[in-house]
Every structure is written in C-alpha cells, then in structure tokens.
Design an enzyme around this catalytic site. Structure first.
Site, PDB file in Angstrom:
ATOM      1  N   TRP A 117      34.740 -67.116  47.175  1.00 14.00           N
ATOM      2  CA  TRP A 117      35.451 -66.086  48.001  1.00 14.00           C
ATOM      3  C   TRP A 117      34.284 -65.744  49.077  1.00 14.00           C
ATOM      4  CZ3 TRP A 117      39.816 -65.681  47.003  1.00 14.00           C
ATOM      5  CH2 TRP A 117      40.160 -65.915  45.602  1.00 14.00           C
ATOM      6  N   ASP A 143      32.960 -57.479  49.622  1.00 12.60           N
ATOM      7  CA  ASP A 143      34.152 -57.584  48.504  1.00 12.60           C
ATOM      8  C   ASP A 143      33.421 -57.345  46.719  1.00 12.60           C
ATOM      9  OD1 ASP A 143      36.169 -58.615  47.657  1.00 12.60           O
ATOM     10  OD2 ASP A 143      35.907 -60.304  47.981  1.00 12.60           O
ATOM     11  N   LYS A 145      41.670 -57.060  38.694  1.00  8.10           N
ATOM     12  CA  LYS A 145      40.744 -57.126  37.432  1.00  8.10           C
ATOM     13  C   LYS A 145      40.218 -55.757  36.847  1.00  8.10           C
ATOM     14  CE  LYS A 145      40.332 -61.213  40.266  1.00  8.10           C
ATOM     15  NZ  LYS A 145      40.122 -61.898  41.623  1.00  8.10           N
TER      16      LYS A 145
HETATM   17  C1  LIG Z   1      39.805 -61.967  43.038  1.00  7.23           C
HETATM   18  C2  LIG Z   1      39.178 -62.332  44.211  1.00  7.23           C
HETATM   19  C3  LIG Z   1      39.829 -62.491  45.515  1.00  7.23           C
HETATM   20  C4  LIG Z   1      41.295 -62.397  45.788  1.00  7.23           C
HETATM   21  O1  LIG Z   1      41.844 -61.539  45.714  1.00  7.23           O
HETATM   22  P1  LIG Z   1      43.876 -61.601  45.904  1.00  7.23           P
HETATM   23  O2  LIG Z   1      44.012 -59.713  46.297  1.00  7.23           O
HETATM   24  O3  LIG Z   1      44.109 -62.647  45.247  1.00  7.23           O
HETATM   25  O4  LIG Z   1      43.762 -61.681  47.505  1.00  7.23           O
HETATM   26  C5  LIG Z   1      38.653 -61.754  46.656  1.00  7.23           C
HETATM   27  N1  LIG Z   1      37.203 -61.823  46.325  1.00  7.23           N
HETATM   28  C6  LIG Z   1      36.677 -61.643  44.666  1.00  7.23           C
HETATM   29  C7  LIG Z   1      35.503 -62.134  44.458  1.00  7.23           C
HETATM   30  C8  LIG Z   1      37.714 -61.916  43.399  1.00  7.23           C
HETATM   31  O5  LIG Z   1      37.570 -62.357  42.491  1.00  7.23           O
END
Ligand SMILES: *Cc1c(COP(=O)(O)O)cnc(C)c1O
Length: 360
Positions: free
Chosen positions: A100, A171, A195
């Site tokens: 990511w 993030d 999540k």
């Molecule tokens: C799932 C995830 C993403 C991507 O999220 P989307 O909503 O599918 O774009 C980005 N960063 C992390 C750390 C993630 O776990």
C-alpha cells in the site's frame, strides 16, 4: 452455524449495526422511505452526516483546526489526491512498508519527487524500519506513512514525528479507530472505510484545515480539491449517503464500547490470544518480527503451501471464513478488526489446535 468472518476488507461489521441498518433500510425513522432513498439535502440526511462528523471528532479528539471529510474513491484515490493538492513539484518523504505504501508513492511521483526515506522491502516487509535510520528531507512537502500494513501484517506502535513544519500524513485504512493515538501530530489522516468504519467506497479524511490552502486551485479539478469538501461539508455533489450513514452507526458503536480506550483494550486482548498461540506452536509460524506485529491483520503459515490451502478450506467449512492470505504473499491471514469479537479468536485458536493435531 455461527460464522466468524476474518476478511481483510470489506470486513465484518458489528452485528448490532447490521441489524439497525437492516431495519432502517426499509423505513428510516418513520419517514416511509429507506435510508438509501432519502435526499442528501433533505431533513433526514443532514443530521446523519453531522452525527458521523461529530462522532469522528469526539472519538479522535479533534480540535477545530481539523476538517472531517467524506470522499468517494476509497483510500486509493487519496494516494493521488493528497499529492495533487500538496506536492506541487516539490519533494515528499515516503516510508516503504509494503504494497500500500508503494501504491501511494507511485501516485505521488506524478506530481513531484518522492524520497523513499526507509524501506523494509529487502526483508519482505517483516518489520517497520527503525525510525532513527530514516533519511528525511528538510522542508519536504509532507511525510507519508502507512500506519498498519494490511498485507504484510505489520503496524507502527511508535508513531513517528515529522520534522518541524513538515505535515505528517498517514494512511490508516486498516487501523483507524483501533487504538488511542494523538491525532494532533498529523497534518492528514485518511482511511478507506471498509476495514474498521463501514462499507467500501468512501474514505474518511481528517485534514488540518490550513493545509487545504496550499492547493493550486487553478490546476486541481474541483472534485479533487480538499477545499471543495471543506466548503461544502462533503456535499459539493451527491455524497455516498449509505456509506456515510453506516459510518455514523459504526462510530456510534465505538462510542458505546468505550471509545478508543475501550476498543484498544479489546483489540490487544484479541491479538494477544492469537500471537501467544502462534508463538507456542511449532506447527504454525508468524513471519513478522515481534515488536511490529499488527493487532489488526495477523499473518501466519502452516508448514507447507498445501497445508495452508487445506487449512483455509477446512476452516471455512467450520465457519471460520476468509482466512486466505493476500494473493501477493500467500499463507493465511486473520483480520481481526474492531468488530471481531473475542469469541471469534477463541474459536479460531480452537480450530487451529484441532487442525494441528490432525495434520502434524
Ligand atoms: C485496503 C487498503 C487500501 C485501499 O483501500 P481502497 O478503499 O480499496 O482504495 C489502502 N491502504 C491500506 C493500508 C489498506 O488496507
């Protein structure tokens, strides 16, 4: 049979939230229409988005210096959007802790220079690089981290400080609202909702308002400027109303469960049960270094790829679903976000013991 869903995302939601949403899906608070059918400008929806925002402010203890925004496109769109708004041909620091963070820095390269200040790539991302080794850029446009690495199974337990004047951006898609932390250290926090916060499609963005003034509004399209979302309360256009509604319900649930202190306690307890079991076992192994082990995504393996596959399939049959590791790394992964009850962990460990005695 009781099902425990260990999906990495979209992930399970608290059962009480699902039940409430089910009822309000058909008739929202006596309006005669379901929540999906109500105007975002009407009298029913405004209080929903206001409550979502107020909950986020309360749970993260945000001052008025911060805006709380709901933006479509998930976390992945934020990879590009934050760089479009803040990079402007300058240099940004990125810490490479996995898939990511790589995706995030790749997008940023389109808008300026990326300095990868540290990476654990050579060790298959089994740890977070030691912070005293990071080679930071003086005067960087911002510094970016991925607080929890959903695929590698690592997490920062010591959130870094950016140099003075450099906004720290995180993030937090897979560990937002899972533990206590000081949000005032961050210039921006973003998280895809699927999540820990609700359904896929919306990203929660917490942004220090003064940063939005750094955007060149002659170069960044309206829908991709943070200032647009600040000025219009995330409703320049039709927002993802159902996702925001569910985020309001999930954050209500977090408050009912003691806020960040409450969920952190549950999450620590859950992760400890699972990691203690893994450490005691000679059959299962965890590739991640002890201190950096994620309390959200627990990655592990059996002695072989064949047994990993057998484990996943027999676990599914026993009601323990979505335990397959990410396709890029293989193995197994138990994602144990806020909504996973401790009973789910106990059931998993119980199954793991049985699987071990039948297959060792
Ligand atoms: C799932 C995830 C993403 C991507 O999220 P989307 O909503 O599918 O774009 C980005 N960063 C992390 C750390 C993630 O776990």
């Amino acid at each position: 049979m009781k099902i425990y869903n260990f999906a990495a995302g979209p992930a399970m939601l608290p059962e009480s939230v699902m039940r409430k949403a089910q009822a309000e899906f058909i008739d929202y608070q006596g309006s005669g229409s379901g929540i999906l059918e109500l105007s975002h400008r009407g009298k029913f929806f405004q209080p929903v988005i206001d409550r979502a925002e107020a909950n986020v402010r309360e749970i993260l203890n945000l001052s008025d210096d911060y805006a709380v925004l709901f933006i479509q496109g998930g976390a992945s769109m934020q990879f590009a959007m934050l760089a479009m708004n803040f990079l402007n041909g300058g240099t940004a620091d990125y810490v490479d802790t996995g898939v990511w963070s790589n995706k995030a820095s790749k997008e940023a390269k389109m808008f300026g220079n990326v300095n990868v200040v540290a990476s654990s790539r050579d060790d298959k991302y089994d740890h977070i690089p030691a912070q005293d080794q990071w080679k930071l850029t003086p005067g960087a446009a911002y510094m970016h981290i991925t607080s929890n690495n959903t695929i590698a199974g690592t997490q920062y337990f010591n959130l870094p400080e950016a140099p003075a004047g450099v906004p720290l951006i995180a993030d937090m898609s897979s560990d937002i609202m899972s533990r206590q932390f000081d949000a005032s250290k961050f210039g921006m926090i973003y998280a895809g909702a699927q999540k820990n916060l609700g359904p896929a499609g919306v990203a929660l963005v917490v942004l220090r308002k003064d940063l939005a003034e750094r955007t060149d509004s002659t170069k960044v399209p309206t829908m991709l400027r943070y200032s647009t979302y600040i000025e219009d309360g995330s409703m320049f256009n039709t927002p993802p109303t159902f996702a925001i509604y569910l985020l309001a319900l999930v954050t209500d649930w977090i408050k009912e469960n003691g806020g960040l202190a409450g969920v952190e306690k549950m999450n620590n307890e859950k992760a400890k049960i699972l990691y203690d079991f893994l450490d005691d076992s000679s059959f299962y192994s965890c590739p991640v270094k002890g201190l950096d082990r994620s309390r959200m995504n627990v990655v592990f393996r059996t002695p072989s790829d064949e047994l990993d596959a057998k484990f996943v399939s027999e676990a599914t049959a026993a009601g323990l679903t979505q335990l397959k590791g990410h396709r890029l790394v293989g193995g197994c992964r138990a994602s144990i976000y806020n909504a996973m009850p401790v009973e789910g962990i106990v059931a998993l460990v119980d199954f793991m013991k049985k699987f071990e005695s039948a297959n060792r």
